[in-house]
Design a protein around this motif. Structure first.
Motif, mmCIF file in Angstrom:
data_model
loop_
_atom_site.group_PDB
_atom_site.id
_atom_site.type_symbol
_atom_site.label_atom_id
_atom_site.label_comp_id
_atom_site.label_asym_id
_atom_site.label_seq_id
_atom_site.Cartn_x
_atom_site.Cartn_y
_atom_site.Cartn_z
ATOM 1 N N LEU A 227 52.234 -7.393 73.720
ATOM 2 C CA LEU A 227 52.843 -6.321 74.501
ATOM 3 C C LEU A 227 53.356 -5.208 73.595
ATOM 4 O O LEU A 227 53.320 -4.029 73.969
ATOM 5 C CB LEU A 227 53.974 -6.885 75.360
ATOM 6 C CG LEU A 227 53.570 -7.954 76.374
ATOM 7 C CD1 LEU A 227 54.762 -8.361 77.227
ATOM 8 C CD2 LEU A 227 52.431 -7.457 77.264
ATOM 9 N N ALA A 228 53.816 -5.575 72.409
ATOM 10 C CA ALA A 228 54.242 -4.557 71.459
ATOM 11 C C ALA A 228 53.060 -3.670 71.062
ATOM 12 O O ALA A 228 53.190 -2.447 70.975
ATOM 13 C CB ALA A 228 54.844 -5.218 70.222
ATOM 14 N N ALA A 229 51.900 -4.283 70.841
ATOM 15 C CA ALA A 229 50.697 -3.504 70.509
ATOM 16 C C ALA A 229 50.336 -2.572 71.658
ATOM 17 O O ALA A 229 49.896 -1.433 71.442
ATOM 18 C CB ALA A 229 49.539 -4.450 70.198
ATOM 19 N N ALA B 38 51.989 -1.313 61.260
ATOM 20 C CA ALA B 38 51.991 -1.512 62.713
ATOM 21 C C ALA B 38 52.519 -2.899 63.057
ATOM 22 O O ALA B 38 53.250 -3.078 64.043
ATOM 23 C CB ALA B 38 50.584 -1.330 63.265
ATOM 24 N N GLY B 39 52.157 -3.890 62.247
ATOM 25 C CA GLY B 39 52.646 -5.243 62.486
ATOM 26 C C GLY B 39 54.152 -5.336 62.366
ATOM 27 O O GLY B 39 54.810 -6.050 63.137
ATOM 28 N N ARG B 40 54.721 -4.609 61.425
ATOM 29 C CA ARG B 40 56.181 -4.620 61.283
ATOM 30 C C ARG B 40 56.852 -3.983 62.503
ATOM 31 O O ARG B 40 57.908 -4.442 62.958
ATOM 32 C CB ARG B 40 56.596 -3.911 59.996
ATOM 33 C CG ARG B 40 56.151 -4.653 58.739
ATOM 34 C CD ARG B 40 56.671 -4.007 57.465
ATOM 35 N NE ARG B 40 56.189 -4.729 56.303
ATOM 36 C CZ ARG B 40 56.756 -5.822 55.811
ATOM 37 N NH1 ARG B 40 57.838 -6.313 56.396
ATOM 38 N NH2 ARG B 40 56.258 -6.436 54.755
ATOM 39 N N ARG B 41 56.231 -2.947 63.017
ATOM 40 C CA ARG B 41 56.788 -2.326 64.236
ATOM 41 C C ARG B 41 56.704 -3.300 65.415
ATOM 42 O O ARG B 41 57.631 -3.397 66.222
ATOM 43 C CB ARG B 41 56.016 -1.053 64.566
ATOM 44 C CG ARG B 41 56.337 0.145 63.690
ATOM 45 C CD ARG B 41 55.688 1.399 64.248
ATOM 46 N NE ARG B 41 56.209 1.714 65.573
ATOM 47 C CZ ARG B 41 55.603 2.553 66.427
ATOM 48 N NH1 ARG B 41 54.461 3.135 66.092
ATOM 49 N NH2 ARG B 41 56.144 2.797 67.603
ATOM 50 N N MET B 42 55.594 -4.009 65.518
ATOM 51 C CA MET B 42 55.451 -4.991 66.602
ATOM 52 C C MET B 42 56.520 -6.066 66.503
ATOM 53 O O MET B 42 57.118 -6.462 67.501
ATOM 54 C CB MET B 42 54.056 -5.637 66.553
ATOM 55 C CG MET B 42 52.902 -4.723 66.856
ATOM 56 S SD MET B 42 51.325 -5.623 66.707
ATOM 57 C CE MET B 42 50.205 -4.237 66.466
ATOM 58 N N ALA B 43 56.752 -6.551 65.283
ATOM 59 C CA ALA B 43 57.719 -7.629 65.096
ATOM 60 C C ALA B 43 59.126 -7.183 65.461
ATOM 61 O O ALA B 43 59.959 -8.003 65.879
ATOM 62 C CB ALA B 43 57.682 -8.121 63.651
ATOM 63 N N ALA B 44 59.416 -5.904 65.326
ATOM 64 C CA ALA B 44 60.759 -5.406 65.614
ATOM 65 C C ALA B 44 61.015 -5.221 67.101
ATOM 66 O O ALA B 44 62.157 -5.032 67.512
ATOM 67 C CB ALA B 44 60.982 -4.081 64.886
ATOM 68 N N MET B 45 59.963 -5.267 67.923
ATOM 69 C CA MET B 45 60.136 -5.071 69.362
ATOM 70 C C MET B 45 60.482 -6.401 70.035
ATOM 71 O O MET B 45 59.965 -7.446 69.645
ATOM 72 C CB MET B 45 58.852 -4.501 69.984
ATOM 73 C CG MET B 45 58.515 -3.108 69.514
ATOM 74 S SD MET B 45 57.109 -2.432 70.449
ATOM 75 C CE MET B 45 56.754 -0.967 69.490
ATOM 76 N N PRO B 46 61.340 -6.351 71.062
ATOM 77 C CA PRO B 46 61.785 -7.592 71.717
ATOM 78 C C PRO B 46 60.795 -8.118 72.753
ATOM 79 O O PRO B 46 61.193 -8.565 73.824
ATOM 80 C CB PRO B 46 63.096 -7.157 72.379
ATOM 81 C CG PRO B 46 62.889 -5.734 72.711
ATOM 82 C CD PRO B 46 62.036 -5.166 71.599
#
Length: 819
Positions: free
Chosen positions: A427-429, A414-422
């Motif tokens: 807010l990614a979470a 989940a953290g990797r997905r958050m990091a990939a969001m701009p």
């Protein structure tokens, strides 16, 4: 391929820079504002032999600067943006298949670097305006240096700066060559005008612009702290300037692109303009035709508050370096004038440079980027200023709460997905939680609203659900609504549907982003947050009546912050995984009993509670904690226990450090209370009952058989007189005392012998009335020298009693009546 470059101040040092990159691979370029480094350096490197068909990446700290730099370079090539030169930033991209020079914002470069750690198609990375020391710039340089050392030693690096200490940067880059351009600035006359502190800064700046308009030639660039001040100053000027040849242009980061372009481009012949700008115009942009600078001396910078976990824009005094950069804008084309709205004496108190953002920024994005990069300890990387450990710890705690980091300290999927969001990891979470709940469009809309300017400026309520409704229904400020919708579409990538926004879900989704800022009402307009902080909501705001809210933005000034944006939430919508059940045990002050409550907590907030039976181990722990500091007084109140304790302490003092007797001093009693009381509190549930323990038995249990025997032998509790009577020795005084009637000691040569004679015992020899007739620790000496006088006195007062001439050989008697 290299075009004919204009004759700008940077041009003479370009060969030196090319040689440094050819031989060393890295270089630091120092050049003042307006020297042309941003646009000429990338173009000058197009034909570098080491490029070998690969790209040149130029990093800019601001979106406006990236767009302007790419446009200027494309103009010099006679092309349009997207050809040889292109740019990319969050939510905007103008890069084509033939693009060689890519101008990127620093944040977008981090995404590129994480996706392609080798930068396989890149020949060089140019860090422009590095003196601004943004968080993303520091992180990007640290990661690039790490990658270069491990994977790409052939990658060229250039760090370009207007005012930064080039030597320090060169040292960070492994003693890279420093290339300096002296620039070519015309003289600028500096005039200081003190400002009345009571006068709004926008009014003072606007009036200074009017004065300069009347007395000076050329266009004017005025620096104000932020957008609000720029808007008020623009209104003031437009209401007072009726000359159609004078234009007033605002310039700040969130301004629409067309308005930004109007502020930057040259004026027509015979026209003048006043540009009201934030610090965005200090170094990153060149505004043609400016001859006068009006400097408020202020800037608005983000400052992170660990107390609230929020970053707030704070107006602060600029540094001397910033003031010089602003001043230099007036002398690019001809002699100019700089009007500083502060007295010259204040400059002695100004900092040389503002502290870099990394020292007081929200480090959550940085820490997540490091973990994705594979670095758990920032000390593994090279930094100009390392991130502070306290900020790292706060960020790690937040990432764990967001689910981006696991219990092992490693980044999760989940953290990797958050990091990939701009967007920010918070807010990614939230977007990820919205997708899981089937509320993706609502989550995206919320993120877009929080990433842009307020859709409903001037609205009394801080309720975000009202903003969601306005966005859904097409209401609110048109420009801001358009901006929010553009961001939402970019975030959604085809999955955003405005009609599917559900305003009532705002609070539940915000809780995924701001679990630490869920608030419980504690009074009119007052809330306590899960992180322990307080927050105020204006009493007139309908949101102030809600029992529970989630705060997205707040002003962290004063004892309690002021809510800026929030939404109501139903406690039933809280994520059960964030709740924890605890049993709180305490002493009831009315009954002195240990009682317990089963409490459901969200952070520091209590959701519900119920009375329950306190676990036995908790009861004993609390009783021990309550009794520990009182042990000396409780023991002293029990004579037998007090006497035992004093005897142990006295014998320990004689035996010294090797004594096997327990230490019963005040400090050790409190320290050893858990051991001392072990087993004695079973079944006891109140402090009063525990206070009535048999303290003599409690202390006796601390002595083994050998210690008790030695204690009784060395320091007996009683002593038997020659008359056969038994008397207690008083160990409550020092030295110990034996009080006995004088007649009971006839025939005795000495009193009690304590500790083998190492401790004296004082005899209080009492008269028939029980009062001391003599006090001595040497009985044999007293019979010889002190007795005659004492006998005479006693015989006078008690003539019928027997007072022998030689008491040492006289028979002892316990009788107190006359013979």
């Amino acid at each position: 391929m290299t075009p004919d470059l204009p004759d700008l101040p940077i041009r003479p040092v370009l060969p030196d820079l090319a040689r440094a990159l050819q031989t060393h691979g890295q270089a630091v370029l120092e050049a003042p504002p307006g020297a042309g480094k941003t646009t000429l350096v990338p173009l000058a490197l197009l034909d570098a032999p080491w490029r070998q068909g690969r790209k040149l990446v130029v990093l800019e700290p601001r979106r406006l600067a990236a767009r302007a730099a790419a446009s200027r370079m494309a103009d010099l090539l006679g092309e349009k943006v997207g050809g040889t030169v292109g740019y990319a930033m969050r939510f905007e991209r103008r890069i084509g298949p033939a693009t060689v020079v890519e101008v990127l914002t620093e944040g977008l470069f981090l995404r590129r670097l994480q996706g392609d750690p080798e930068l396989s198609d890149v020949a060089a990375v140019l860090f422009d305006e590095f003196h601004e020391r943004s968080l993303d710039a520091d992180l990007a340089l640290a990661l690039t240096l790490d990658m270069r050392a491990a994977l790409r030693p052939d990658l060229r690096l250039v760090v370009m700066s207007a005012t930064l200490d080039g030597v320090a940067v060169a040292r960070l880059l492994g003693e890279a060559p420093v290339v300096r351009s002296e620039g070519r600035m015309f003289p600028v006359a500096t005039r200081h005008h003190g400002r009345d502190p009571a006068e709004p800064v926008d009014r003072a700046v606007a009036q200074a612009c009017l004065d300069a308009l009347a007395t000076e030639q050329g266009s004017i660039l005025a620096f104000l702290p932020g957008q609000a001040e720029i808007g008020r100053a623009a209104t003031y000027l437009r209401n007072r300037i009726d000359d159609p040849r004078v234009e007033v242009h605002p310039l700040f980061g969130d301004l629409p692109r067309e308005a930004q372009d109007r502020a930057i481009r040259p004026t027509a012949a015979g026209q003048r303009k006043i540009v009201l700008a934030t610090d965005i115009a200090e170094t990153s942009l060149t505004i043609e035709g400016v001859r006068v600078v009006v400097d408020s001396g202020l800037a608005r910078k983000p400052r992170f508050s660990p107390r609230t976990g929020t970053s707030a824009l704070v107006t602060r005094r600029i540094a001397l370096a910033n003031a010089e950069q602003r001043r230099g804008r007036a002398g690019r084309l001809e002699p100019g004038v700089c009007l500083r709205l502060w007295p010259v004496a204040e400059e002695r108190a100004m900092l040389p440079h503002l502290p870099p953002e990394i020292t007081d920024a929200d480090l959550v994005p940085l820490v997540l980027e490091l973990l994705v990069w594979g670095v758990a300890d920032p000390a593994q990387l090279a930094w100009l200023d390392p991130p502070p450990p306290a900020g790292i710890a706060v960020a790690m705690a937040m990432l764990r709460e967001l689910g981006a980091v696991g219990a092992d300290g490693q980044v999760t999927a989940a953290g990797r997905r958050m990091a990939a969001m701009p967007v920010h990891p918070r807010l990614a979470a939230m977007i990820m939680a919205a997708e899981e709940a089937g509320q993706l469009s609502t989550g995206i809309a919320l993120a877009a609203l929080l990433a842009s300017r307020d859709l409903l400026p001037g609205t009394a309520s801080t309720d975000l659900s009202l903003r969601l409704s306005a966005l859904q229904e097409g209401r609110g400020d048109p420009a801001r609504r358009s901006q929010a919708l553009d961001i939402a579409r970019q975030l959604g990538r085809g999955r955003f549907d405005r009609s599917r926004i559900e305003p009532g879900q705002a609070g539940a989704l915000l809780a995924a982003a701001y679990p630490d800022r869920i608030g419980k009402r504690r009074g009119p307009g007052s809330y306590r947050l899960a992180n322990g902080r307080g927050v105020k909501v204006d009493a007139g705001d309908p949101l102030a009546q809600q029992p529970w809210i989630v705060v997205a933005e707040l002003d962290d000034r004063g004892a309690d912050g002021t809510c800026r944006l929030a939404a109501a939430i139903d406690p039933a919508d809280l994520d059960p995984m964030r709740l924890r059940e605890v049993t709180e045990t305490r002493i009831d002050p009315q009954t002195s009993r240990v009682v317990a409550r089963r409490v459901t907590l969200l952070g520091s907030l209590e959701l519900r509670a119920s009375e329950t039976e306190a676990p036995a181990e908790d009861v004993q722990r609390i009783l021990v904690e309550a009794l520990a500091p009182r042990l000396p007084e409780l023991i002293a109140a029990t004579p037998s226990a007090d006497r035992l304790r004093r005897r142990v302490l006295l014998l320990r003092s004689v035996e010294g450090a090797g004594s096997s007797l327990p230490d019963l001093s005040d400090a050790r009693l409190a320290q050893d209370a858990p051991v001392l009381l072990a087993g004695w509190l079973d079944g006891i549930r109140s402090v009063d009952a525990a206070s009535r323990l048999d303290w003599h038995a409690v202390l006796s249990a601390r002595l083994d058989h050998a210690s008790r025997t030695r204690l009784d032998t060395q320091l007996p509790t009683h002593w038997t007189t020659p008359a056969g009577t038994r008397h207690a020795i008083d160990y409550g005084v020092e030295p110990p005392v034996l009080a006995v009637r004088l007649q009971e000691m006839f025939g005795a040569g000495q009193g009690p012998v304590l500790a083998g004679g190492r401790i004296p015992c004082v005899l209080h020899l009492l008269s028939p009335a029980g009062r001391p007739a003599a006090i001595t620790s040497d009985l044999a000496g007293f019979w010889t020298s002190g007795w005659p006088a004492t006998k005479k006195d006693l015989k006078g007062r008690y003539p019928k009693h027997f007072w022998p001439d030689d008491p040492a050989s006289a028979p002892a008697t316990a009788k107190v009546r006359p013979c």
